[in-house]
Design a protein around this motif. Structure first.
Motif, PDB file in Angstrom:
ATOM      1  N   ASN A 207       0.822  -1.202   0.000  1.00 19.97           N
ATOM      2  CA  ASN A 207       0.000   0.000   0.000  1.00 19.97           C
ATOM      3  C   ASN A 207       0.865   1.264   0.000  1.00 19.97           C
ATOM      4  OD1 ASN A 207      -2.271   1.650   0.121  1.00 19.97           O
ATOM      5  ND2 ASN A 207      -2.357   1.566   2.365  1.00 19.97           N
ATOM      6  N   GLY A 208       1.603   1.464  -1.083  1.00 18.47           N
ATOM      7  CA  GLY A 208       2.443   2.652  -1.194  1.00 18.47           C
ATOM      8  C   GLY A 208       3.615   2.420  -2.110  1.00 18.47           C
ATOM      9  N   PRO A 209       4.386   3.471  -2.372  1.00 20.99           N
ATOM     10  CA  PRO A 209       5.529   3.346  -3.283  1.00 20.99           C
ATOM     11  C   PRO A 209       6.659   2.524  -2.678  1.00 20.99           C
ATOM     12  CG  PRO A 209       5.514   5.519  -2.246  1.00 20.99           C
ATOM     13  CD  PRO A 209       4.242   4.851  -1.848  1.00 20.99           C
ATOM     14  N   ALA A 210       7.471   1.941  -3.546  1.00 20.43           N
ATOM     15  CA  ALA A 210       8.642   1.180  -3.104  1.00 20.43           C
ATOM     16  C   ALA A 210       9.741   2.134  -2.640  1.00 20.43           C
ATOM     17  CB  ALA A 210       9.152   0.309  -4.246  1.00 20.43           C
ATOM     18  N   PRO A 211      10.652   1.666  -1.786  1.00 18.38           N
ATOM     19  CA  PRO A 211      11.771   2.517  -1.355  1.00 18.38           C
ATOM     20  C   PRO A 211      12.692   2.858  -2.535  1.00 18.38           C
ATOM     21  CG  PRO A 211      11.559   0.565   0.039  1.00 18.38           C
ATOM     22  CD  PRO A 211      10.676   0.348  -1.136  1.00 18.38           C
ATOM     23  N   ARG A 212      13.492   3.897  -2.354  1.00 14.74           N
ATOM     24  CA  ARG A 212      14.496   4.234  -3.355  1.00 14.74           C
ATOM     25  C   ARG A 212      15.483   3.085  -3.504  1.00 14.74           C
ATOM     26  NH1 ARG A 212      14.878   9.862  -3.970  1.00 14.74           N
ATOM     27  NH2 ARG A 212      12.774  10.738  -3.748  1.00 14.74           N
ATOM     28  N   TRP A 213      16.141   3.002  -4.651  1.00 13.01           N
ATOM     29  CA  TRP A 213      17.033   1.872  -4.929  1.00 13.01           C
ATOM     30  C   TRP A 213      18.157   1.766  -3.926  1.00 13.01           C
ATOM     31  CZ3 TRP A 213      22.178   2.583  -5.568  1.00 13.01           C
ATOM     32  CH2 TRP A 213      22.630   3.878  -5.843  1.00 13.01           C
ATOM     33  N   TRP A 214      18.635   2.924  -3.419  1.00 11.68           N
ATOM     34  CA  TRP A 214      19.779   2.908  -2.526  1.00 11.68           C
ATOM     35  C   TRP A 214      19.409   2.486  -1.100  1.00 11.68           C
ATOM     36  CZ3 TRP A 214      18.250   6.190   1.194  1.00 11.68           C
ATOM     37  CH2 TRP A 214      17.421   7.273   0.832  1.00 11.68           C
ATOM     38  N   ALA A 215      18.104   2.395  -0.813  1.00 13.57           N
ATOM     39  CA  ALA A 215      17.693   2.021   0.539  1.00 13.57           C
ATOM     40  C   ALA A 215      18.061   0.572   0.857  1.00 13.57           C
ATOM     41  CB  ALA A 215      16.188   2.225   0.708  1.00 13.57           C
ATOM     42  N   TYR A 216      18.047  -0.299  -0.165  1.00 12.17           N
ATOM     43  CA  TYR A 216      18.340  -1.716   0.070  1.00 12.17           C
ATOM     44  C   TYR A 216      19.805  -1.949   0.460  1.00 12.17           C
ATOM     45  CZ  TYR A 216      13.799  -2.281  -2.180  1.00 12.17           C
ATOM     46  OH  TYR A 216      12.463  -2.194  -2.508  1.00 12.17           O
ATOM     47  N   PRO A 217      20.783  -1.467  -0.347  1.00 10.43           N
ATOM     48  CA  PRO A 217      22.178  -1.663   0.089  1.00 10.43           C
ATOM     49  C   PRO A 217      22.509  -0.907   1.372  1.00 10.43           C
ATOM     50  CG  PRO A 217      22.077  -0.266  -1.874  1.00 10.43           C
ATOM     51  CD  PRO A 217      20.703  -0.840  -1.682  1.00 10.43           C
ATOM     52  N   ALA A 219      20.451  -0.442   3.948  1.00 12.48           N
ATOM     53  CA  ALA A 219      19.944  -1.248   5.061  1.00 12.48           C
ATOM     54  C   ALA A 219      20.851  -2.443   5.318  1.00 12.48           C
ATOM     55  CB  ALA A 219      18.520  -1.708   4.763  1.00 12.48           C
ATOM     56  N   LEU A 220      21.312  -3.100   4.246  1.00 10.60           N
ATOM     57  CA  LEU A 220      22.215  -4.243   4.409  1.00 10.60           C
ATOM     58  C   LEU A 220      23.535  -3.813   5.036  1.00 10.60           C
ATOM     59  CD1 LEU A 220      21.612  -6.132   1.039  1.00 10.60           C
ATOM     60  CD2 LEU A 220      20.859  -6.837   3.329  1.00 10.60           C
ATOM     61  N   GLY A 221      24.053  -2.672   4.602  1.00  8.51           N
ATOM     62  CA  GLY A 221      25.319  -2.187   5.142  1.00  8.51           C
ATOM     63  C   GLY A 221      25.216  -1.818   6.606  1.00  8.51           C
ATOM     64  N   VAL A 222      24.144  -1.140   6.975  1.00  3.55           N
ATOM     65  CA  VAL A 222      23.945  -0.776   8.379  1.00  3.55           C
ATOM     66  C   VAL A 222      23.772  -2.029   9.234  1.00  3.55           C
ATOM     67  CG1 VAL A 222      22.366   0.353   9.997  1.00  3.55           C
ATOM     68  CG2 VAL A 222      23.017   1.502   7.866  1.00  3.55           C
ATOM     69  N   GLY A 223      23.023  -3.005   8.721  1.00  7.97           N
ATOM     70  CA  GLY A 223      22.830  -4.251   9.457  1.00  7.97           C
ATOM     71  C   GLY A 223      24.134  -4.996   9.659  1.00  7.97           C
ATOM     72  N   ALA A 224      24.948  -5.094   8.616  1.00 16.33           N
ATOM     73  CA  ALA A 224      26.231  -5.781   8.728  1.00 16.33           C
ATOM     74  C   ALA A 224      27.152  -5.065   9.704  1.00 16.33           C
ATOM     75  CB  ALA A 224      26.887  -5.882   7.357  1.00 16.33           C
ATOM     76  N   ALA A 225      27.167  -3.742   9.648  1.00 16.45           N
ATOM     77  CA  ALA A 225      28.000  -2.960  10.577  1.00 16.45           C
ATOM     78  C   ALA A 225      27.563  -3.174  12.020  1.00 16.45           C
ATOM     79  CB  ALA A 225      27.960  -1.482  10.216  1.00 16.45           C
ATOM     80  N   ALA A 226      26.228  -3.223  12.231  1.00 17.25           N
ATOM     81  CA  ALA A 226      25.728  -3.429  13.587  1.00 17.25           C
ATOM     82  C   ALA A 226      26.137  -4.800  14.121  1.00 17.25           C
ATOM     83  CB  ALA A 226      24.204  -3.299  13.587  1.00 17.25           C
ATOM     84  N   VAL A 227      26.084  -5.828  13.261  1.00 18.48           N
ATOM     85  CA  VAL A 227      26.503  -7.167  13.679  1.00 18.48           C
ATOM     86  C   VAL A 227      27.979  -7.190  14.051  1.00 18.48           C
ATOM     87  CG1 VAL A 227      26.856  -9.537  12.902  1.00 18.48           C
ATOM     88  CG2 VAL A 227      24.710  -8.364  12.375  1.00 18.48           C
ATOM     89  N   LEU A 228      28.821  -6.576  13.235  1.00 12.05           N
ATOM     90  CA  LEU A 228      30.257  -6.573  13.499  1.00 12.05           C
ATOM     91  C   LEU A 228      30.578  -5.796  14.784  1.00 12.05           C
ATOM     92  CD1 LEU A 228      31.617  -6.004   9.875  1.00 12.05           C
ATOM     93  CD2 LEU A 228      31.649  -8.127  11.214  1.00 12.05           C
ATOM     94  N   LEU A 229      29.925  -4.660  14.980  1.00 13.24           N
ATOM     95  CA  LEU A 229      30.163  -3.887  16.193  1.00 13.24           C
ATOM     96  C   LEU A 229      29.706  -4.647  17.434  1.00 13.24           C
ATOM     97  CD1 LEU A 229      29.143  -0.289  15.024  1.00 13.24           C
ATOM     98  CD2 LEU A 229      31.434  -1.090  15.611  1.00 13.24           C
TER      99      LEU A 229
END
Length: 233
Positions: A207-217, A219-229
């Motif tokens: 129910n709404g527009p998709a995120p911008r293309w850069w939101a996916y990488p 989110a993955l980068g922030v998630g990976a950084a959080a795991v490593l930290l």
């Protein structure tokens, strides 16, 4: 003074919580379905299958945490028509989710005792301390009644039909506590949670527009950084 309101935490977080929270909890429950549900056998299962049990308890814990935006999404929709049912159901369920998170931490520590001190010492330590008081323990009954209250509110508000409201209420049958294995009611309860929330989550995401293309990488980068930290201590 200008007042600005917005729908916290937002459509994408709510939709992800509605879909992933129940799905991960179901995966966690099913992964440990082949072992006896009491804590001595759960610890023994970890000693024999550490990767499997770590994945099971980890998936369940992450799914439980992801339920907070899912509950908020449901509460906001019920609130528009049945605010009291939304308030009390939401408060009780959220309180119960905090208790489950605490129990997940204790279960994690118990598994580490198996690695550090051996299965016998771990089983004795858990047996001798099982049932010890902690401020989170009184919250355990809240999640039992909370799912029922929230389910009734969702039905009366027209947010969920009768079948999915009953399915949501079945979540109250999910055992709560330290090192809880899988029984028939565990599977029924989490399947009910999935049936109630996952279709709602899919609808929210669509129910709404998709995120911008850069939101996916991102989110993955922030998630990976959080795991490593986090692993770095």
């Amino acid at each position: 003074m200008t007042t600005t309101s917005f729908d916290f935490p937002g459509r994408w977080v709510e939709g992800a919580g509605l879909v992933l929270g129940p799905s991960l909890m179901l995966a966690g429950v099913l992964l440990r379905a082949g072992f006896d549900g009491f804590f001595p056998e759960q610890l023994a299962a970890f000693a024999e299958n550490p990767v499997l049990m770590t994945a099971s308890y980890g998936a369940f814990a992450v799914g439980n945490v992801l339920l907070w935006p899912a509950v908020i999404a449901l509460v906001r929709r019920v609130w528009a028509v049945r605010p009291r049912w939304a308030l009390w159901g939401g408060v009780m369920v959220m309180s119960g989710l905090l208790a489950r998170s605490f129990h997940s931490g204790v279960s994690h520590l118990a598994f580490q005792l198996v690695d550090v001190q051996g299965i016998g010492a771990a089983q004795r330590a858990v047996a001798d301390s099982y049932g010890a008081f902690h401020p989170f323990h009184p919250l355990s009954p809240a999640i039992f009644f909370g799912w029922i209250v929230l389910a009734v509110g969702a039905w009366r508000a027209g947010v969920l039909g009768i079948a999915r409201s009953v399915a949501l209420a079945l979540t109250s049958a999910l055992p709560i506590g330290v090192l809880k294995g899988t029984g028939p009611m565990s599977v029924v309860a989490v399947l009910g949670l999935c049936a109630a929330l996952v279709p709602l989550g899919i609808g929210v995401l669509r129910n709404g527009p998709a995120p911008r293309w850069w939101a996916y990488p991102l989110a993955l980068g922030v998630g990976a950084a959080a795991v490593l930290l986090g692993m770095a201590g």
